[in-house]
Write an enzyme that holds these catalytic residues in place. Structure first.
Site: not given
Ligand SMILES: NC(=O)c1ccc[n+]([C@@H]2O[C@H](COP(=O)([O-])OP(=O)(O)OC[C@H]3O[C@@H](n4cnc5c(N)ncnc54)[C@H](OP(=O)(O)O)[C@@H]3O)[C@@H](O)[C@H]2O)c1
Length: 271
Positions: A145, A158
């Site tokens: 992030s 986080y």
């Molecule tokens: N969205 C933002 O603003 C943002 C900003 C900075 C960084 N990021 C980073 O970008 C990445 C993707 O985030 P996103 O925003 O796309 O979030 P998201 O849509 O909530 O996706 C999170 C993913 O992680 C998987 N996951 C969560 N717990 C898990 C577990 N115990 N085992 C296996 N899989 C698991 C979920 O799949 P299941 O629920 O099917 O397991 C889902 O596919 C993350 O690392 C996040 O920290 C996001």
């Protein structure tokens, strides 16, 4: 299709949703065989089906990455089914937004973010390191992030887990870079996904789309830079290195003001 990903196999976690699901489709469009990991089987299958319809190659592996035994079984399958694994994208994560004063009795918040964001990613990476070393190449990408680049309130559990993973990734590069293992840290700004959608006031915040954010992961896999960052994130790192006290003190009122503005806008949107 990009020749650079043809014949490459990419293991991608968090592929059932948000940035990971979009990145899976894009990586496959560019010729990669993609291994899709997450817990929800139906969502993974839907991403796999989209990729297959578009002529790509994807395989699903339903797994809870906090579960050692489940992860071990999936790793055995990955190693058996794919003679070469070229890249691992540690993208799965959970986020918690909570002030530290409201977390004093919530040690489990810190444990459960570490369980997925740090230990889940480390467990998978360690299991693939021997294969990478044997192949003489392997690339590890982590989704981190922009908020690890500056002091941000409300996300202590986080962000600590993300900083830990960044540190592990730097060690990987320092120790195994000369054995062909490279790493990329991706510092995403806010992205419109189910993760950011969990916070009501963020509805009013300008954000990257998941589609555009996925391009950052594709760039990480294709070009293998040490990091992918926004200009603001890079500038913040320089400012933090030069004058950390000034930046930290200056950001405190700025974040309080931003939260007030977003809360007002979100309330106006609801009426
Ligand atoms: N969205 C933002 O603003 C943002 C900003 C900075 C960084 N990021 C980073 O970008 C990445 C993707 O985030 P996103 O925003 O796309 O979030 P998201 O849509 O909530 O996706 C999170 C993913 O992680 C998987 N996951 C969560 N717990 C898990 C577990 N115990 N085992 C296996 N899989 C698991 C979920 O799949 P299941 O629920 O099917 O397991 C889902 O596919 C993350 O690392 C996040 O920290 C996001």
């Amino acid at each position: 299709m990009s020749a650079r990903l043809a014949g490459r196999t990419v293991v991608l976690t968090g592929a059932s949703s948000g940035i990971g699901a979009e990145a899976a489709r894009k990586l496959a469009r560019q010729g990669a065989t993609v291994c899709l990991l997450a817990r929800r089987e139906d969502e993974l299958e839907s991403v796999r089906a989209d990729i297959a319809v578009a002529g790509g190659d994807a395989h699903t592996y339903a797994v809870d990455l906090t579960d050692d035994e489940q992860t071990r079984l999936v790793i055995d399958r990955l190693l058996a089914e794919h003679p070469s694994i070229d890249a691992l994208v540690n993208n799965a994560a959970r986020s918690i937004r909570r002030p530290i004063v409201e977390s004093v009795d919530r040690m489990h918040d810190f444990e459960r973010t570490m369980a997925v964001n740090y230990f889940g990613a480390v467990r998978l990476t360690l299991a693939l390191v021997p294969r990478f070393v044997e192949q003489g190449h392997g690339h590890v990408v982590i989704s981190s992030s922009m908020s690890t680049q500056v002091p941000i309130p409300l996300f202590s559990a986080y962000l600590a887990s993300k900083s830990a993973l960044e540190s592990f990734t730097r060690s990987l590069s320092a120790e195994l870079g000369s054995d062909g293992i490279s790493t990329t840290v991706v510092h995403f700004p806010m992205v419109r996904t189910p993760m950011s959608g969990g916070t009501d006031i963020y509805r009013a915040m300008p954000m990257l789309t998941a589609d555009r954010a996925a391009n950052w992961l594709v760039k990480a896999v294709v070009d293998r830079p040490t990091r992918v960052t926004s200009l603001q994130g890079a500038a913040a790192e320089i400012a933090m290195a030069a004058v950390p006290g000034v930046v930290t003190a200056g950001l405190r009122p700025a974040f309080r003001a931003m939260d007030r503005v977003l809360a007002k806008r979100a309330a106006a949107d609801r009426t």
